[in-house]
Design a protein around this motif. Structure first.
Motif, PDB file in Angstrom:
ATOM      1  N   PRO A 154       0.840  -1.218   0.000  1.00  0.00           N
ATOM      2  CA  PRO A 154       0.000   0.000   0.000  1.00  0.00           C
ATOM      3  C   PRO A 154       0.868   1.257   0.000  1.00  0.00           C
ATOM      4  CG  PRO A 154      -0.751  -1.570   1.669  1.00  0.00           C
ATOM      5  CD  PRO A 154       0.566  -2.087   1.160  1.00  0.00           C
ATOM      6  N   LEU A 155       0.335   2.335  -0.560  1.00  0.00           N
ATOM      7  CA  LEU A 155       1.077   3.599  -0.587  1.00  0.00           C
ATOM      8  C   LEU A 155       1.204   4.192   0.809  1.00  0.00           C
ATOM      9  CD1 LEU A 155      -0.431   5.337  -3.767  1.00  0.00           C
ATOM     10  CD2 LEU A 155       1.710   4.064  -3.578  1.00  0.00           C
ATOM     11  N   LEU A 156       0.159   4.015   1.622  1.00  0.00           N
ATOM     12  CA  LEU A 156       0.136   4.599   2.955  1.00  0.00           C
ATOM     13  C   LEU A 156      -0.047   3.513   4.012  1.00  0.00           C
ATOM     14  CD1 LEU A 156      -2.253   7.640   2.271  1.00  0.00           C
ATOM     15  CD2 LEU A 156       0.257   7.615   2.209  1.00  0.00           C
ATOM     16  N   VAL A 157       0.416   3.814   5.207  1.00  0.00           N
ATOM     17  CA  VAL A 157       0.223   2.903   6.333  1.00  0.00           C
ATOM     18  C   VAL A 157      -1.149   3.180   6.937  1.00  0.00           C
ATOM     19  CG1 VAL A 157       1.045   2.205   8.620  1.00  0.00           C
ATOM     20  CG2 VAL A 157       2.687   2.793   6.810  1.00  0.00           C
ATOM     21  N   ALA A 158      -1.952   2.151   7.051  1.00  0.00           N
ATOM     22  CA  ALA A 158      -3.295   2.316   7.601  1.00  0.00           C
ATOM     23  C   ALA A 158      -3.218   2.631   9.087  1.00  0.00           C
ATOM     24  CB  ALA A 158      -4.114   1.048   7.377  1.00  0.00           C
ATOM     25  N   PRO A 159      -3.955   3.659   9.526  1.00  0.00           N
ATOM     26  CA  PRO A 159      -3.935   3.984  10.961  1.00  0.00           C
ATOM     27  C   PRO A 159      -4.628   2.901  11.790  1.00  0.00           C
ATOM     28  CG  PRO A 159      -5.530   5.348   9.785  1.00  0.00           C
ATOM     29  CD  PRO A 159      -4.772   4.593   8.744  1.00  0.00           C
ATOM     30  N   LYS A 160      -4.197   2.759  13.025  1.00  0.00           N
ATOM     31  CA  LYS A 160      -4.827   1.807  13.930  1.00  0.00           C
ATOM     32  C   LYS A 160      -6.153   2.400  14.418  1.00  0.00           C
ATOM     33  CE  LYS A 160      -1.505  -1.189  13.706  1.00  0.00           C
ATOM     34  NZ  LYS A 160      -1.721  -2.469  12.989  1.00  0.00           N
ATOM     35  N   VAL A 161      -7.205   1.607  14.396  1.00  0.00           N
ATOM     36  CA  VAL A 161      -8.520   2.078  14.823  1.00  0.00           C
ATOM     37  C   VAL A 161      -9.125   1.074  15.793  1.00  0.00           C
ATOM     38  CG1 VAL A 161      -8.955   3.379  12.708  1.00  0.00           C
ATOM     39  CG2 VAL A 161      -9.659   0.993  12.844  1.00  0.00           C
ATOM     40  N   GLU A 162     -10.090   1.551  16.572  1.00  0.00           N
ATOM     41  CA  GLU A 162     -10.810   0.711  17.514  1.00  0.00           C
ATOM     42  C   GLU A 162     -12.218   0.477  16.991  1.00  0.00           C
ATOM     43  OE1 GLU A 162      -9.630  -0.717  20.251  1.00  0.00           O
ATOM     44  OE2 GLU A 162      -7.630   0.139  19.893  1.00  0.00           O
ATOM     45  N   ILE A 163     -12.712  -0.725  17.165  1.00  0.00           N
ATOM     46  CA  ILE A 163     -14.063  -1.074  16.720  1.00  0.00           C
ATOM     47  C   ILE A 163     -15.058  -0.792  17.840  1.00  0.00           C
ATOM     48  CG2 ILE A 163     -15.586  -3.012  16.117  1.00  0.00           C
ATOM     49  CD1 ILE A 163     -13.894  -2.137  13.825  1.00  0.00           C
ATOM     50  N   ILE A 196      -8.648   2.062  -2.153  1.00  0.00           N
ATOM     51  CA  ILE A 196      -7.850   0.940  -2.680  1.00  0.00           C
ATOM     52  C   ILE A 196      -6.502   1.419  -3.211  1.00  0.00           C
ATOM     53  CG2 ILE A 196      -9.900  -0.428  -3.231  1.00  0.00           C
ATOM     54  CD1 ILE A 196      -9.381   0.214  -6.224  1.00  0.00           C
ATOM     55  N   LYS A 197      -6.424   2.676  -3.624  1.00  0.00           N
ATOM     56  CA  LYS A 197      -5.156   3.225  -4.112  1.00  0.00           C
ATOM     57  C   LYS A 197      -4.163   3.414  -2.957  1.00  0.00           C
ATOM     58  CE  LYS A 197      -2.592   5.819  -7.066  1.00  0.00           C
ATOM     59  NZ  LYS A 197      -2.089   5.402  -8.377  1.00  0.00           N
ATOM     60  N   ASN A 198      -4.660   3.964  -1.857  1.00  0.00           N
ATOM     61  CA  ASN A 198      -3.775   4.332  -0.753  1.00  0.00           C
ATOM     62  C   ASN A 198      -3.483   3.183   0.212  1.00  0.00           C
ATOM     63  OD1 ASN A 198      -3.501   7.023  -1.612  1.00  0.00           O
ATOM     64  ND2 ASN A 198      -5.438   7.577  -0.642  1.00  0.00           N
ATOM     65  N   TYR A 199      -4.492   2.330   0.434  1.00  0.00           N
ATOM     66  CA  TYR A 199      -4.353   1.327   1.486  1.00  0.00           C
ATOM     67  C   TYR A 199      -4.509  -0.114   0.991  1.00  0.00           C
ATOM     68  CZ  TYR A 199      -4.944   5.520   4.310  1.00  0.00           C
ATOM     69  OH  TYR A 199      -4.800   6.772   4.858  1.00  0.00           O
ATOM     70  N   GLY A 200      -4.743  -0.282  -0.304  1.00  0.00           N
ATOM     71  CA  GLY A 200      -4.881  -1.612  -0.874  1.00  0.00           C
ATOM     72  C   GLY A 200      -3.839  -1.847  -1.943  1.00  0.00           C
ATOM     73  N   ALA A 201      -4.193  -2.666  -2.921  1.00  0.00           N
ATOM     74  CA  ALA A 201      -3.261  -2.995  -4.007  1.00  0.00           C
ATOM     75  C   ALA A 201      -3.712  -2.373  -5.328  1.00  0.00           C
ATOM     76  CB  ALA A 201      -3.152  -4.509  -4.148  1.00  0.00           C
ATOM     77  N   ASN A 202      -4.564  -1.339  -5.237  1.00  0.00           N
ATOM     78  CA  ASN A 202      -5.043  -0.594  -6.405  1.00  0.00           C
ATOM     79  C   ASN A 202      -5.776  -1.494  -7.399  1.00  0.00           C
ATOM     80  OD1 ASN A 202      -5.540   1.650  -7.958  1.00  0.00           O
ATOM     81  ND2 ASN A 202      -3.593   1.561  -9.046  1.00  0.00           N
ATOM     82  N   GLU A 203      -6.628  -2.348  -6.880  1.00  0.00           N
ATOM     83  CA  GLU A 203      -7.431  -3.189  -7.782  1.00  0.00           C
ATOM     84  C   GLU A 203      -8.702  -3.636  -7.078  1.00  0.00           C
ATOM     85  OE1 GLU A 203      -7.517  -7.645  -9.735  1.00  0.00           O
ATOM     86  OE2 GLU A 203      -5.550  -6.766  -9.294  1.00  0.00           O
ATOM     87  N   LEU A 204      -9.796  -3.580  -7.812  1.00  0.00           N
ATOM     88  CA  LEU A 204     -11.015  -4.258  -7.392  1.00  0.00           C
ATOM     89  C   LEU A 204     -11.595  -4.940  -8.620  1.00  0.00           C
ATOM     90  CD1 LEU A 204     -13.646  -2.484  -8.512  1.00  0.00           C
ATOM     91  CD2 LEU A 204     -13.094  -1.049  -6.558  1.00  0.00           C
ATOM     92  N   ARG A 205     -12.513  -5.842  -8.375  1.00  0.00           N
ATOM     93  CA  ARG A 205     -13.196  -6.499  -9.487  1.00  0.00           C
ATOM     94  C   ARG A 205     -14.703  -6.478  -9.256  1.00  0.00           C
ATOM     95  NH1 ARG A 205      -9.233 -11.304 -11.854  1.00  0.00           N
ATOM     96  NH2 ARG A 205      -7.310 -10.124 -11.526  1.00  0.00           N
ATOM     97  N   PHE A 206     -15.413  -6.143 -10.309  1.00  0.00           N
ATOM     98  CA  PHE A 206     -16.867  -6.265 -10.278  1.00  0.00           C
ATOM     99  C   PHE A 206     -17.224  -7.728 -10.512  1.00  0.00           C
ATOM    100  CE2 PHE A 206     -16.266  -1.812 -11.888  1.00  0.00           C
ATOM    101  CZ  PHE A 206     -16.643  -1.197 -10.706  1.00  0.00           C
TER     102      PHE A 206
END
Length: 696
Positions: free
Chosen positions: A295-304, A350-360
């Motif tokens: 990923p381009l960016l590191v995903a921040p830690k969040v609480e559920i 998906i660009k910043n925190y994934g692999a820049n791909e999705l599929r319909f």
């Protein structure tokens, strides 16, 4: 208009778009027959819709793969040229609606900036090649089929053998024996195999849905990967030459195979081998073989906040990938409709925190792939902000529905309206089905089965029902279809017709009876044990039409009383050709053949010249009121009407002249000779036509 022309970098694409612009102008000036123009625009993804004066645009996305940049581009185009709504189809395309015909060339040019095409999304062409949305990440797959689906798309795009067939042609690639891309209902369906260490495919041939569903035949248990493109080209050549062209309802390849028989059909395919553009086609998979990008960016830690809700979503909508440490996230999209504001935010995600791909997906959903398992909580939070965490991805509660009467000319009753109501019923009254992936529900607005209703466990087909002098929206209830895996499937039985407003009651009756009487059986085993008559009797009380209320005459999603209105379908062009138009097109084909020769594309040049021969012959036959229904018939009939009567003189029979195409390998020498002969032939028919017109 000039600005969009100069911005197109690919000269082939530029030529395509400028040609569409030119043909629109000729149509507006009354210089192109309406039916011929329809055929041309359909092959460019421009489809008439139910509302007068506007077009539906079908955006072709091979196997549903989309990047962030492409999703942004599609959203920009939808906002500028349409109304900001994106519709995912059962062939992994995106459709946008209410577009002005005159703006379609510049719309297309905008899409091409991010390598997105409209070419051959509709019409009598090879439609979008579909694939399991899990291809490349499927824990059960022998190998990733994505590069093979992509190579097939690239090979067939603009290929002369499949530009003006008698009817559309559909292909699919499944990721495993589970056959989630439904090979058995495609003209060609591919299931991956590894035999003695070699990659290849089991191939299914001649399937289809529509009003007369037909199960595909087994073509081969194993075809090596370097033979799938030559095999496909041979089949397309035979379908193009021998397929029905007059009777639209009998023009799919399943009918040609039925008429000829599988053995005779495959003999014709064998006879095309010498003429194929390649005897073997090695497919480069390197673009799909690399590691998953970081990923381009590191995903921040969040609480559920609600751990129970997160766990329910994870169980329902998250798929473990074959790649350790990665998951895919399913987004359940109600009737396949979502909007550009959320599409843009999803693209950024998906660009910043994934692999820049999705599929319909074929179920009209979205699958985000290659997400680090450590980032799952973050993605849940972000998707929740977009209202993209509804439970039931790929489940019974995830109902497939075509657009129906919302926009389609052929829609008889609302499919999206009833689908929305049935999903509400399932969520409110049968929440357990959000995790049931066995029972599939599908809905179509008419018999043409774009919603695939007749292969579902529970299917509904839009229709009308008479009640005295009044007409109410109705549904045909179908039961007992389903995908069995490994190229096998079942088509559903038509059980009973009911008023559309009683669709929810019908679903309740079926599910309640299943839960009470299945005794642990699968739905299909339960259906078989009970029998069709049992379900007819179960649902008969809902079929009574003498007791309809005012509400029964208002279709789902509508405020006004139902009016049955069916337009002219555009799934394929109707054959109403003007002689002059055909002669013009024959000449155009020969010009294109010469251009292909100059570009050293011998096979394309030869096939374009062949098309020039056939179009020219067809034009003259029509001028003599001679009926023709396929290319082979045109070739035979031209000899009978013109050569044997000495109305036109050739150095050989027309049949011998034209069928040089499958007696010679594609070479520069033969291509030049064949084009020259096509040019002489065209001059002969032009002279004959001029003489006939002069004699009145």
């Amino acid at each position: 208009m000039e600005s969009f022309r100069t911005e197109i970098e690919n000269p082939i694409v530029q030529k395509d778009i400028i040609d569409l612009e030119r043909k629109i102008a000729l149509f507006r000036d009354g210089k192109i027959d309406d039916e011929r123009f329809r055929s041309l625009r359909l092959a460019r993804g421009v489809y008439g819709q139910r509302q007068e004066g506007v077009q539906m645009i079908r955006i072709k996305l091979p196997f549903g793969k989309v990047t962030s940049e492409q999703l942004h581009r599609i959203s920009k185009v939808s906002d500028e040229y349409s109304r900001g709504r994106l519709h995912i189809t059962t062939r992994q395309d995106i459709q946008i609606h209410f577009v002005s015909l005159d703006r379609t060339p510049e719309l297309w040019a905008e899409l091409e900036k991010d390598d997105i095409t409209l070419r051959e999304a509709c019409g009598n062409t090879v439609r979008n090649i579909t694939a399991s949305e899990t291809a490349g990440i499927d824990v059960d797959e022998p190998f990733d089929v994505s590069p093979y689906a992509h190579a097939m798309f690239q090979f067939l795009l603009r290929n002369p053998v499949c530009q003006e067939m008698g009817r559309k042609f559909k292909m699919s690639f499944s990721s495993s024996d589970k056959d989630t891309a439904l090979s058995y209902l495609h003209d060609l369906g591919f299931i991956p195999r590894i035999v003695n260490g070699e990659r290849g495919f089991k191939i299914m041939l001649g399937g289809g849905l529509g009003s007369q569903p037909h199960h595909a035949e087994l073509l081969s248990e194993f075809v090596p990967v370097n033979q799938i493109i030559p095999t496909t080209e041979g089949i397309l050549r035979v379908f193009d030459r021998h397929g029905e062209r007059s009777k639209r309802l009998k023009a799919r390849m399943k009918f040609l195979i039925k008429d000829l028989g599988v053995e005779a059909f495959l003999k014709l395919v064998e006879e095309e081998k010498k003429a194929l553009s390649c005897k073997s086609f090695e497919i480069d998979t390197t673009a799909f073989d690399g590691p998953i990008p970081e990923p381009l960016l590191v995903a921040p830690k969040v609480e559920i906040d609600d751990l129970e809700a997160f766990e329910a979503w994870k169980k329902s909508n998250v798929i473990q990938q074959k790649q350790a440490g990665y998951v895919a996230i399913g987004i359940k999209v109600l009737v396949g409709d979502f909007y550009t504001d959320k599409a843009r935010l999803l693209a950024d995600l998906i660009k910043n925190y994934g692999a820049n791909e999705l599929r319909f997906s074929l179920r009209q959903d979205i699958l985000i792939r290659n997400i680090k398992e450590d980032n799952l909580v973050f993605f849940y939070q972000e998707l929740k902000k977009l209202d993209f965490v509804a439970l039931g991805y790929n489940s019974t509660a995830d109902i497939t529905a075509c657009p129906g009467t919302d926009t389609c000319n052929l829609g008889i009753a609302s499919s999206t309206g009833i689908a929305t109501e049935l999903e509400r019923v399932l969520a409110a009254e049968y929440p357990q089905y959000a995790n049931n992936q066995e029972i599939v529900i599908k809905i179509s607005g008419c018999m043409n089965a774009c919603g695939q209703h007749n292969m579902a466990h529970i299917g509904f087909q839009g229709m009308s029902i008479n009640s005295g002098k009044l007409v109410a929206p109705g549904l045909q209830v179908l039961l007992g279809g389903g995908n069995l895996g490994n190229g096998s499937g079942r088509f559903a039985d038509k059980v009973i017709k009911i008023p559309s407003r009683r669709g929810p009651a019908a679903l309740r009756s079926i599910l309640d009876d299943f839960e009470a009487n299945a005794n642990g059986k699968s739905f299909l085993d339960y259906y078989d044990a009970q029998g069709e008559k049992y379900f007819f009797d179960l649902l008969t009380p809902l079929a009574e039409t003498s007791n309809l209320t005012d509400e029964d005459f208002i279709d789902w999603g509508n405020a006004d009383n139902y009016v049955k209105a069916i337009g002219v379908g555009e799934c394929a062009g109707v054959v109403i050709d003007l002689v002059a138009t055909l002669i013009f097109e024959a000449k155009e084909k020969i010009i294109f053949a010469s251009e292909a020769l100059n570009d050293k594309k011998w096979s394309d040049a030869i096939y374009l010249a062949y098309a020039g021969f056939v179009n020219g012959a067809k034009a003259l036959l029509l001028s003599e009121n001679q009926k023709t229904n396929h290319h082979a018939g045109i070739i035979d009939l031209f000899d009978t009407v013109f050569i044997e009567t000495n109305k036109i003189e050739l150095k050989s029979t027309f049949k011998d002249l034209v069928y040089q195409i499958n007696q010679n390998e594609p070479s520069e020498e033969f291509a030049a000779k064949y084009i020259q002969e096509a040019t002489y032939f065209f001059e002969a028919i032009e002279a004959y036509r001029a003489k006939e017109l002069a004699n009145g």
